[in-house]
Design an enzyme around this catalytic site. Structure first.
Site, PDB file in Angstrom:
ATOM      1  N   SER A   1       0.594  -1.053   0.137  1.00 28.23           N
ATOM      2  CA  SER A   1       0.050  -0.140  -0.174  1.00 28.23           C
ATOM      3  C   SER A   1       0.860   1.264   0.066  1.00 28.23           C
ATOM      4  O   SER A   1       0.531   2.285  -0.625  1.00 28.23           O
ATOM      5  CB  SER A   1      -1.089  -0.241   1.235  1.00 28.23           C
ATOM      6  OG  SER A   1      -0.333  -0.178   2.484  1.00 28.23           O
TER       7      SER A   1
ATOM      8  N   GLU B   1      -0.247 -12.924  -2.097  1.00 26.87           N
ATOM      9  CA  GLU B   1      -0.229 -12.720  -3.429  1.00 26.87           C
ATOM     10  C   GLU B   1       0.821 -13.427  -4.159  1.00 26.87           C
ATOM     11  O   GLU B   1       0.801 -14.034  -4.964  1.00 26.87           O
ATOM     12  CB  GLU B   1      -0.388 -11.484  -3.853  1.00 26.87           C
ATOM     13  CG  GLU B   1      -1.684 -10.635  -3.512  1.00 26.87           C
ATOM     14  CD  GLU B   1      -1.871  -9.116  -3.481  1.00 26.87           C
ATOM     15  OE1 GLU B   1      -2.981  -8.555  -3.149  1.00 26.87           O
ATOM     16  OE2 GLU B   1      -0.883  -8.490  -3.934  1.00 26.87           O
TER      17      GLU B   1
ATOM     18  N   LYS C   1       4.690  -8.326   4.467  1.00 27.71           N
ATOM     19  CA  LYS C   1       3.269  -7.791   4.630  1.00 27.71           C
ATOM     20  C   LYS C   1       2.389  -9.244   4.310  1.00 27.71           C
ATOM     21  O   LYS C   1       2.492  -9.922   3.339  1.00 27.71           O
ATOM     22  CB  LYS C   1       2.846  -6.752   3.994  1.00 27.71           C
ATOM     23  CG  LYS C   1       3.533  -5.511   4.181  1.00 27.71           C
ATOM     24  CD  LYS C   1       3.260  -4.309   3.164  1.00 27.71           C
ATOM     25  CE  LYS C   1       3.287  -3.045   4.129  1.00 27.71           C
ATOM     26  NZ  LYS C   1       2.111  -2.484   4.594  1.00 27.71           N
TER      27      LYS C   1
END
Length: 175
Positions: A45, A110, A104
Protein backbone atom coordinates in the site's frame (compact mmCIF):
# COMPACT_ATOMS: atom_id res chain seq x y z
CA UNK A 1 -37.99 24.83 -44.78
CA UNK A 2 -37.90 21.31 -46.21
CA UNK A 3 -41.19 20.50 -44.46
CA UNK A 4 -39.98 17.08 -43.28
CA UNK A 5 -42.30 15.79 -40.58
CA UNK A 6 -40.73 15.21 -37.18
CA UNK A 7 -41.51 11.79 -35.79
CA UNK A 8 -41.93 11.47 -32.05
CA UNK A 9 -39.92 8.79 -30.28
CA UNK A 10 -41.93 5.79 -29.11
CA UNK A 11 -42.76 5.83 -25.42
CA UNK A 12 -40.04 4.30 -23.23
CA UNK A 13 -40.80 1.05 -21.49
CA UNK A 14 -39.58 0.68 -17.93
CA UNK A 15 -36.38 -1.41 -17.73
CA UNK A 16 -36.69 -5.09 -16.87
CA UNK A 17 -35.29 -6.32 -13.55
CA UNK A 18 -32.51 -8.15 -15.45
CA UNK A 19 -31.51 -4.93 -17.24
CA UNK A 20 -31.44 -3.03 -13.94
CA UNK A 21 -29.32 -5.77 -12.32
CA UNK A 22 -26.85 -5.73 -15.23
CA UNK A 23 -26.54 -1.92 -15.05
CA UNK A 24 -25.94 -2.04 -11.28
CA UNK A 25 -23.32 -4.80 -11.65
CA UNK A 26 -21.53 -2.81 -14.34
CA UNK A 27 -21.51 0.37 -12.26
CA UNK A 28 -20.21 -1.55 -9.24
CA UNK A 29 -17.32 -2.95 -11.25
CA UNK A 30 -18.62 -6.50 -11.02
CA UNK A 31 -19.25 -7.72 -14.54
CA UNK A 32 -22.09 -10.14 -15.13
CA UNK A 33 -19.69 -12.63 -16.78
CA UNK A 34 -16.26 -13.69 -15.50
CA UNK A 35 -13.62 -11.05 -16.24
CA UNK A 36 -10.15 -11.93 -17.47
CA UNK A 37 -7.19 -9.67 -16.93
CA UNK A 38 -3.94 -9.16 -18.78
CA UNK A 39 -2.07 -8.34 -15.60
CA UNK A 40 -2.54 -8.39 -11.83
CA UNK A 41 -0.45 -5.80 -9.96
CA UNK A 42 0.76 -6.98 -6.55
CA UNK A 43 2.12 -4.16 -4.42
CA UNK A 44 2.44 -2.76 -0.91
CA UNK A 45 0.00 0.00 0.00
CA UNK A 46 2.94 2.36 0.56
CA UNK A 47 3.63 2.19 -3.19
CA UNK A 48 0.09 3.16 -4.19
CA UNK A 49 1.07 6.47 -5.89
CA UNK A 50 3.52 4.72 -8.21
CA UNK A 51 1.09 1.85 -8.88
CA UNK A 52 -1.70 4.32 -9.73
CA UNK A 53 0.57 5.93 -12.35
CA UNK A 54 1.54 2.52 -13.73
CA UNK A 55 -2.10 1.43 -13.88
CA UNK A 56 -3.16 4.59 -15.75
CA UNK A 57 -0.38 4.06 -18.29
CA UNK A 58 -1.25 0.39 -18.84
CA UNK A 59 -4.99 1.06 -19.16
CA UNK A 60 -4.27 3.84 -21.69
CA UNK A 61 -2.32 1.24 -23.70
CA UNK A 62 -5.35 -1.05 -23.73
CA UNK A 63 -4.19 -3.46 -21.02
CA UNK A 64 -6.79 -5.01 -18.71
CA UNK A 65 -5.39 -4.40 -15.21
CA UNK A 66 -6.44 -6.02 -11.94
CA UNK A 67 -5.45 -3.73 -9.10
CA UNK A 68 -7.10 -3.71 -5.69
CA UNK A 69 -8.44 -0.16 -5.84
CA UNK A 70 -10.14 -0.73 -9.19
CA UNK A 71 -11.72 -4.09 -8.39
CA UNK A 72 -12.35 -4.55 -4.68
CA UNK A 73 -15.57 -3.14 -3.24
CA UNK A 74 -16.95 -2.58 0.21
CA UNK A 75 -17.95 -5.88 1.79
CA UNK A 76 -15.95 -8.07 -0.62
CA UNK A 77 -14.27 -11.20 0.68
CA UNK A 78 -10.66 -10.19 0.05
CA UNK A 79 -9.01 -13.58 -0.29
CA UNK A 80 -11.56 -14.96 -2.75
CA UNK A 81 -11.46 -11.80 -4.88
CA UNK A 82 -7.65 -11.78 -4.90
CA UNK A 83 -7.55 -15.51 -5.75
CA UNK A 84 -10.00 -14.96 -8.58
CA UNK A 85 -7.96 -12.03 -9.94
CA UNK A 86 -4.73 -14.02 -9.81
CA UNK A 87 -6.27 -17.06 -11.51
CA UNK A 88 -7.83 -14.98 -14.27
CA UNK A 89 -4.71 -12.89 -14.98
CA UNK A 90 -2.13 -13.78 -17.61
CA UNK A 91 0.74 -12.08 -15.74
CA UNK A 92 1.43 -10.79 -12.23
CA UNK A 93 3.56 -7.67 -11.94
CA UNK A 94 5.15 -7.80 -8.49
CA UNK A 95 6.24 -4.32 -7.41
CA UNK A 96 9.17 -5.25 -5.18
CA UNK A 97 9.91 -2.37 -2.83
CA UNK A 98 11.27 -2.00 0.71
CA UNK A 99 7.65 -2.02 1.94
CA UNK A 100 6.83 -5.16 -0.08
CA UNK A 101 9.91 -6.95 1.28
CA UNK A 102 8.72 -6.09 4.79
CA UNK A 103 6.78 -9.38 4.85
CA UNK A 104 3.28 -7.93 4.67
CA UNK A 105 0.38 -10.36 4.91
CA UNK A 106 -1.35 -9.64 1.59
CA UNK A 107 1.76 -9.15 -0.52
CA UNK A 108 3.17 -12.45 0.79
CA UNK A 109 -0.14 -14.15 0.02
CA UNK A 110 -0.28 -12.76 -3.52
CA UNK A 111 3.33 -13.69 -4.29
CA UNK A 112 2.93 -17.22 -2.87
CA UNK A 113 -0.24 -17.68 -4.93
CA UNK A 114 1.44 -16.40 -8.09
CA UNK A 115 4.27 -18.91 -7.61
CA UNK A 116 1.72 -21.70 -7.19
CA UNK A 117 -0.07 -20.72 -10.41
CA UNK A 118 3.12 -20.49 -12.46
CA UNK A 119 4.25 -23.53 -14.43
CA UNK A 120 7.62 -24.54 -15.85
CA UNK A 121 6.46 -23.74 -19.39
CA UNK A 122 4.53 -20.56 -18.64
CA UNK A 123 5.90 -17.59 -16.75
CA UNK A 124 3.44 -15.43 -14.87
CA UNK A 125 5.56 -13.44 -12.42
CA UNK A 126 7.06 -10.20 -13.76
CA UNK A 127 9.34 -8.69 -11.08
CA UNK A 128 9.57 -4.91 -10.97
CA UNK A 129 12.19 -3.45 -8.67
CA UNK A 130 11.01 -0.24 -7.05
CA UNK A 131 13.70 1.36 -4.88
CA UNK A 132 15.49 -1.88 -3.97
CA UNK A 133 18.84 -3.44 -4.80
CA UNK A 134 19.83 -6.95 -5.82
CA UNK A 135 21.20 -7.46 -2.31
CA UNK A 136 17.85 -6.44 -0.76
CA UNK A 137 16.09 -9.02 -2.90
CA UNK A 138 18.72 -11.71 -2.20
CA UNK A 139 18.01 -11.39 1.51
CA UNK A 140 14.26 -11.66 0.87
CA UNK A 141 14.21 -14.41 -1.77
CA UNK A 142 17.27 -15.79 -3.55
CA UNK A 143 15.03 -17.57 -6.08
CA UNK A 144 13.17 -14.39 -6.98
CA UNK A 145 16.42 -12.42 -7.24
CA UNK A 146 17.50 -14.76 -10.06
CA UNK A 147 14.71 -13.56 -12.39
CA UNK A 148 15.21 -10.89 -14.99
CA UNK A 149 13.46 -7.82 -13.62
CA UNK A 150 12.70 -4.31 -14.75
CA UNK A 151 13.60 -1.37 -12.53
CA UNK A 152 11.28 1.59 -12.01
CA UNK A 153 14.29 3.89 -11.63
CA UNK A 154 15.51 2.94 -15.11
CA UNK A 155 12.27 2.35 -17.03
CA UNK A 156 9.26 4.65 -17.15
CA UNK A 157 5.70 3.34 -16.84
CA UNK A 158 5.46 3.76 -20.63
CA UNK A 159 8.55 1.56 -21.08
CA UNK A 160 7.00 -1.04 -18.79
CA UNK A 161 3.75 -0.87 -20.75
CA UNK A 162 5.62 -1.45 -24.01
CA UNK A 163 7.42 -4.47 -22.54
CA UNK A 164 4.10 -5.88 -21.32
CA UNK A 165 2.48 -5.37 -24.74
CA UNK A 166 5.33 -7.39 -26.27
CA UNK A 167 4.71 -10.22 -23.79
CA UNK A 168 0.98 -10.05 -24.55
CA UNK A 169 1.90 -10.28 -28.27
CA UNK A 170 0.17 -6.99 -29.07
CA UNK A 171 3.38 -5.29 -30.18
CA UNK A 172 6.52 -6.67 -31.78
CA UNK A 173 9.86 -6.40 -30.02
CA UNK A 174 11.25 -4.17 -32.79
CA UNK A 175 8.34 -1.69 -32.71
Amino acid sequence: NLKIPVRAAPPRKPPTPAAVRKEVETKMGQPSKPQTWDVFISHASEDKAYVDELQRTLVAAGVQVWVDKGVLRWGDRLRSRIDDGLKRSRFVIVVLSKAFLGMKKWTEYELDSAFELETVNEKRILPLWHGITHEDLMQYSPGLSNRLALDSSKQSPTDLGNELLILLERRSAGA
